[in-house]
Design a protein around this motif. Sequence first.
Motif, mmCIF file in Angstrom:
data_model
loop_
_atom_site.group_PDB
_atom_site.id
_atom_site.type_symbol
_atom_site.label_atom_id
_atom_site.label_comp_id
_atom_site.label_asym_id
_atom_site.label_seq_id
_atom_site.Cartn_x
_atom_site.Cartn_y
_atom_site.Cartn_z
ATOM 1 N N LEU A 153 -6.289 9.069 2.472
ATOM 2 C CA LEU A 153 -6.048 8.482 3.796
ATOM 3 C C LEU A 153 -5.870 6.964 3.679
ATOM 4 O O LEU A 153 -5.051 6.377 4.394
ATOM 5 C CB LEU A 153 -7.194 8.822 4.738
ATOM 6 C CG LEU A 153 -7.385 10.316 5.002
ATOM 7 C CD1 LEU A 153 -8.653 10.551 5.800
ATOM 8 C CD2 LEU A 153 -6.174 10.884 5.700
ATOM 9 N N LEU A 154 -6.615 6.354 2.768
ATOM 10 C CA LEU A 154 -6.453 4.917 2.524
ATOM 11 C C LEU A 154 -5.082 4.618 1.929
ATOM 12 O O LEU A 154 -4.465 3.600 2.250
ATOM 13 C CB LEU A 154 -7.552 4.399 1.603
ATOM 14 C CG LEU A 154 -8.977 4.481 2.139
ATOM 15 C CD1 LEU A 154 -9.973 4.053 1.067
ATOM 16 C CD2 LEU A 154 -9.117 3.655 3.382
ATOM 17 N N VAL A 155 -4.604 5.499 1.057
ATOM 18 C CA VAL A 155 -3.264 5.341 0.489
ATOM 19 C C VAL A 155 -2.235 5.350 1.606
ATOM 20 O O VAL A 155 -1.329 4.511 1.655
ATOM 21 C CB VAL A 155 -2.973 6.451 -0.549
ATOM 22 C CG1 VAL A 155 -1.509 6.468 -0.939
ATOM 23 C CG2 VAL A 155 -3.846 6.274 -1.771
ATOM 24 N N GLY A 156 -2.374 6.306 2.534
ATOM 25 C CA GLY A 156 -1.438 6.389 3.661
ATOM 26 C C GLY A 156 -1.463 5.152 4.535
ATOM 27 O O GLY A 156 -0.412 4.638 4.943
ATOM 28 N N MET A 157 -2.653 4.656 4.813
ATOM 29 C CA MET A 157 -2.752 3.449 5.646
ATOM 30 C C MET A 157 -2.175 2.239 4.923
ATOM 31 O O MET A 157 -1.507 1.410 5.536
ATOM 32 C CB MET A 157 -4.198 3.193 6.050
ATOM 33 C CG MET A 157 -4.712 4.183 7.054
ATOM 34 S SD MET A 157 -6.322 3.787 7.770
ATOM 35 C CE MET A 157 -7.344 3.553 6.348
#
Length: 140
Positions: free
Chosen positions: A73-77
């Motif tokens: 999810l951090l990668v996506g953000m």
Amino acid sequence: MTTVAARRKVPAHERSAVRLVVFLEWVFALVYVGCVLLALFRAADIAGHWYIPAQGDAFTEDADIAAGRWWFLLVGMFVSSAPMSAGLGLFSSAMLFLLGYGRGDRRLTRALILSTLATTAVLAVSLTPAAQSLSGWLLD
């Protein structure tokens, strides 16, 4: 009469500001490349072949992209906020150039120019249709 160009002694706080911006811009560029590669590896893992995923594509439509990986999810953000972050980095570099920070120290100026080019490259890549497609897929 001989004219000698006086070298300006760069105060320590100015050097520190330039070094911080240079460091952050390089780290930002490297983390962006890493996040994009992680996303592409994940898409290839789900689909079984290399491709640039899109939001709602046939290969990953029903798949859980994160699949229990909280860090994904951090990668996506990070990937989706890259254009704005790169713009902020370019603004910071431009202000340092305009205010004359690092002037008189060729190594600092060269490092600032190179990190600005790296941030410009991240901005250019993050605005391509492929990167926008990947960003939409990650946020889906």
